[in-house]
Design a protein around this motif. Structure first.
Motif, PDB file in Angstrom:
ATOM      1  N   LEU A   1       7.582 -10.341  -1.558  1.00 12.26           N
ATOM      2  CA  LEU A   1       7.458 -10.262  -3.021  1.00 12.26           C
ATOM      3  C   LEU A   1       8.688  -9.614  -3.660  1.00 12.26           C
ATOM      4  N   LEU A   2       9.196  -8.558  -3.026  1.00 12.26           N
ATOM      5  CA  LEU A   2      10.261  -7.753  -3.638  1.00 12.26           C
ATOM      6  C   LEU A   2      11.650  -8.077  -3.085  1.00 12.26           C
ATOM      7  N   GLY A   3      11.723  -9.044  -2.173  1.00  9.85           N
ATOM      8  CA  GLY A   3      13.023  -9.422  -1.613  1.00  9.85           C
ATOM      9  C   GLY A   3      13.562  -8.417  -0.606  1.00  9.85           C
ATOM     10  N   ILE A   4      12.679  -7.683   0.047  1.00 10.34           N
ATOM     11  CA  ILE A   4      13.108  -6.703   1.060  1.00 10.34           C
ATOM     12  C   ILE A   4      13.246  -7.427   2.404  1.00 10.34           C
ATOM     13  N   PRO A   5      14.405  -7.328   3.062  1.00  8.02           N
ATOM     14  CA  PRO A   5      14.546  -7.990   4.379  1.00  8.02           C
ATOM     15  C   PRO A   5      13.706  -7.267   5.435  1.00  8.02           C
ATOM     16  N   PHE A   6      12.569  -7.864   5.785  1.00  8.86           N
ATOM     17  CA  PHE A   6      11.548  -7.190   6.598  1.00  8.86           C
ATOM     18  C   PHE A   6      12.095  -6.686   7.931  1.00  8.86           C
ATOM     19  N   ASP A   7      12.939  -7.471   8.579  1.00  8.76           N
ATOM     20  CA  ASP A   7      13.415  -7.073   9.920  1.00  8.76           C
ATOM     21  C   ASP A   7      14.413  -5.929   9.850  1.00  8.76           C
ATOM     22  N   GLU A   8      15.006  -5.715   8.696  1.00  5.10           N
ATOM     23  CA  GLU A   8      16.075  -4.708   8.581  1.00  5.10           C
ATOM     24  C   GLU A   8      15.646  -3.450   7.836  1.00  5.10           C
ATOM     25  N   VAL A   9      14.566  -3.543   7.107  1.00  5.61           N
ATOM     26  CA  VAL A   9      14.151  -2.419   6.257  1.00  5.61           C
ATOM     27  C   VAL A   9      12.641  -2.192   6.413  1.00  5.61           C
ATOM     28  N   THR A  10      12.263  -0.942   6.707  1.00 11.63           N
ATOM     29  CA  THR A  10      10.850  -0.586   6.887  1.00 11.63           C
ATOM     30  C   THR A  10      10.336   0.136   5.644  1.00 11.63           C
ATOM     31  N   GLN A  11       9.225  -0.318   5.127  1.00 19.81           N
ATOM     32  CA  GLN A  11       8.579   0.413   4.034  1.00 19.81           C
ATOM     33  C   GLN A  11       7.815   1.591   4.641  1.00 19.81           C
ATOM     34  N   VAL A  12       7.906   2.733   4.003  1.00 20.63           N
ATOM     35  CA  VAL A  12       7.301   3.950   4.558  1.00 20.63           C
ATOM     36  C   VAL A  12       6.162   4.472   3.675  1.00 20.63           C
ATOM     37  N   ALA A  13       6.351   4.469   2.385  1.00 22.55           N
ATOM     38  CA  ALA A  13       5.322   5.044   1.496  1.00 22.55           C
ATOM     39  C   ALA A  13       5.488   4.477   0.096  1.00 22.55           C
ATOM     40  N   LEU A  14       4.401   4.492  -0.632  1.00 21.81           N
ATOM     41  CA  LEU A  14       4.414   4.081  -2.040  1.00 21.81           C
ATOM     42  C   LEU A  14       3.897   5.267  -2.858  1.00 21.81           C
TER      43      LEU A  14
ATOM     44  N   ALA B   1       7.955  19.902 -10.215  1.00 24.09           N
ATOM     45  CA  ALA B   1       8.718  20.890 -10.989  1.00 24.09           C
ATOM     46  C   ALA B   1       9.006  20.370 -12.400  1.00 24.09           C
ATOM     47  N   ARG B   2       8.925  19.052 -12.578  1.00 23.68           N
ATOM     48  CA  ARG B   2       9.141  18.451 -13.899  1.00 23.68           C
ATOM     49  C   ARG B   2       7.833  18.055 -14.565  1.00 23.68           C
ATOM     50  N   GLU B   3       6.733  18.615 -14.027  1.00 25.38           N
ATOM     51  CA  GLU B   3       5.397  18.342 -14.560  1.00 25.38           C
ATOM     52  C   GLU B   3       5.021  16.881 -14.481  1.00 25.38           C
ATOM     53  N   LEU B   4       5.572  16.201 -13.477  1.00 24.09           N
ATOM     54  CA  LEU B   4       5.121  14.842 -13.172  1.00 24.09           C
ATOM     55  C   LEU B   4       4.155  14.932 -11.997  1.00 24.09           C
ATOM     56  N   SER B   5       3.245  13.971 -11.921  1.00 22.00           N
ATOM     57  CA  SER B   5       2.289  13.947 -10.819  1.00 22.00           C
ATOM     58  C   SER B   5       2.583  12.779  -9.900  1.00 22.00           C
ATOM     59  N   THR B   6       2.281  12.964  -8.625  1.00 22.97           N
ATOM     60  CA  THR B   6       2.529  11.921  -7.634  1.00 22.97           C
ATOM     61  C   THR B   6       1.353  11.845  -6.670  1.00 22.97           C
ATOM     62  N   ALA B   7       1.340  10.786  -5.882  1.00 26.01           N
ATOM     63  CA  ALA B   7       0.378  10.662  -4.782  1.00 26.01           C
ATOM     64  C   ALA B   7       1.109   9.935  -3.653  1.00 26.01           C
ATOM     65  N   LEU B   8       1.144  10.545  -2.498  1.00 26.95           N
ATOM     66  CA  LEU B   8       1.766   9.893  -1.346  1.00 26.95           C
ATOM     67  C   LEU B   8       0.769   8.897  -0.766  1.00 26.95           C
ATOM     68  N   THR B   9       1.127   7.631  -0.732  1.00 28.41           N
ATOM     69  CA  THR B   9       0.206   6.631  -0.164  1.00 28.41           C
ATOM     70  C   THR B   9       0.915   5.750   0.861  1.00 28.41           C
ATOM     71  N   THR B  10       0.103   5.272   1.801  1.00 33.38           N
ATOM     72  CA  THR B  10       0.648   4.386   2.838  1.00 33.38           C
ATOM     73  C   THR B  10      -0.231   3.151   3.059  1.00 33.38           C
ATOM     74  N   VAL B  11      -1.355   3.099   2.360  1.00 29.43           N
ATOM     75  CA  VAL B  11      -2.360   2.084   2.698  1.00 29.43           C
ATOM     76  C   VAL B  11      -1.831   0.656   2.528  1.00 29.43           C
ATOM     77  N   HIS B  12      -0.891   0.460   1.605  1.00 29.30           N
ATOM     78  CA  HIS B  12      -0.420  -0.915   1.366  1.00 29.30           C
ATOM     79  C   HIS B  12       0.360  -1.467   2.562  1.00 29.30           C
ATOM     80  N   LEU B  13       0.726  -0.578   3.506  1.00 28.29           N
ATOM     81  CA  LEU B  13       1.557  -1.040   4.631  1.00 28.29           C
ATOM     82  C   LEU B  13       0.846  -2.078   5.497  1.00 28.29           C
ATOM     83  N   ALA B  14      -0.469  -2.161   5.370  1.00 28.87           N
ATOM     84  CA  ALA B  14      -1.190  -3.253   6.035  1.00 28.87           C
ATOM     85  C   ALA B  14      -0.750  -4.601   5.461  1.00 28.87           C
ATOM     86  N   ARG B  15      -0.131  -4.570   4.304  1.00 31.61           N
ATOM     87  CA  ARG B  15       0.408  -5.793   3.668  1.00 31.61           C
ATOM     88  C   ARG B  15       1.929  -5.665   3.523  1.00 31.61           C
TER      89      ARG B  15
END
Ligand code: FMN
Length: 201
Positions: free
Chosen positions: A157-170, A136-150
């Motif tokens: 790298l980003l200081g995310i506590p792996f056991d407490e926080v799940t990455q879902v999409a980039l 709606a703001r004329e920005l473009s996006t792409a839903l991706t999940t492929v990096h979750l293999a890493r």
């Protein structure tokens, strides 16, 4: 923008991302403000969003993305979708902003179906709202999940506590090169996927 128009024209943009034009962080914040209005299980609001806009950080994440993407695509047939996926992997580091969508918690391997559905179902409405708000703001996006293999490497790298926080999409976010999409995306007729009262194979 009319809601029906947003729903039909919010597409995965991978080749037409404007890598030269910065994205105002306040625009991303606005989209996230709208995304966090989405429905979610128990109104727990376990979503967390990491906006990556530092060149060095993006390059490090993109390195993991490229590796994961190359592995994923290695045995896939060459077609328009896989070619666009490869193109995105190549340019990811140069996209103005990457939004890493996370959810607090981590599913146990034996989590029952309702819990699995609720876990991911509590974050994907916000993901889609974010993408619609961006459109709606004329920005473009792409839903991706492929990096979750890493996922673990990116967490470290980003200081995310792996056991407490799940990455879902980039979600790469950029202004769009060329005209905005119009019309219905390539999807089959709805009649083929809808039945009434009894399952139709
Ligand atoms: C759960 C999910 C994961 C996806 N992961 C990726 C991905 O890792 N890389 C990519 O390039 N596209 C990814 N996509 C985008 C799809 O390929 C895209 O939505 C599909 O080809 C339809 O294209 P459209 O969104 O432009 O209509 C993903 C989409 C979804 C819904």
């Amino acid at each position: 923008m009319d809601l029906d128009q947003a729903l039909t024209t919010t597409r995965t943009v991978r080749r037409r991302l404007d890598l030269a034009r910065p994205v105002d962080p306040e625009l991303i914040r606005e989209c996230l403000r709208l995304a966090t209005c989405a429905p979610n299980g128990g109104n727990r609001q376990d979503w967390r969003f990491l906006v990556l806009d530092d060149a060095e950080v993006k390059e490090q994440v993109a390195r993991h993305y490229r590796e994961a993407s190359a592995e994923y695509l290695a045995d896939k047939p060459e077609n328009a979708n896989t070619a666009a996926a490869r193109a995105l992997a190549e340019r990811l580091a140069d996209v103005p902003a990457l939004v890493l969508v996370c959810s607090r918690g981590r599913l146990a391997a034996d989590a029952p179906p309702a819990k699995r559905s609720s876990f991911y179902g509590s974050i994907y409405p916000a993901v889609w709202s974010f993408m619609l708000a961006a459109r709606a703001r004329e920005l473009s996006t792409a839903l991706t999940t492929v990096h979750l293999a890493r996922e673990r490497e990116v967490a470290d790298l980003l200081g995310i506590p792996f056991d407490e926080v799940t990455q879902v999409a980039l979600i790469p976010v950029a202004h769009r090169l060329g005209p905005q999409p119009s019309g219905r995306p390539p999807r089959g007729p709805v009649e083929e996927v809808v039945a009434h009262n009894r399952w139709t194979p």
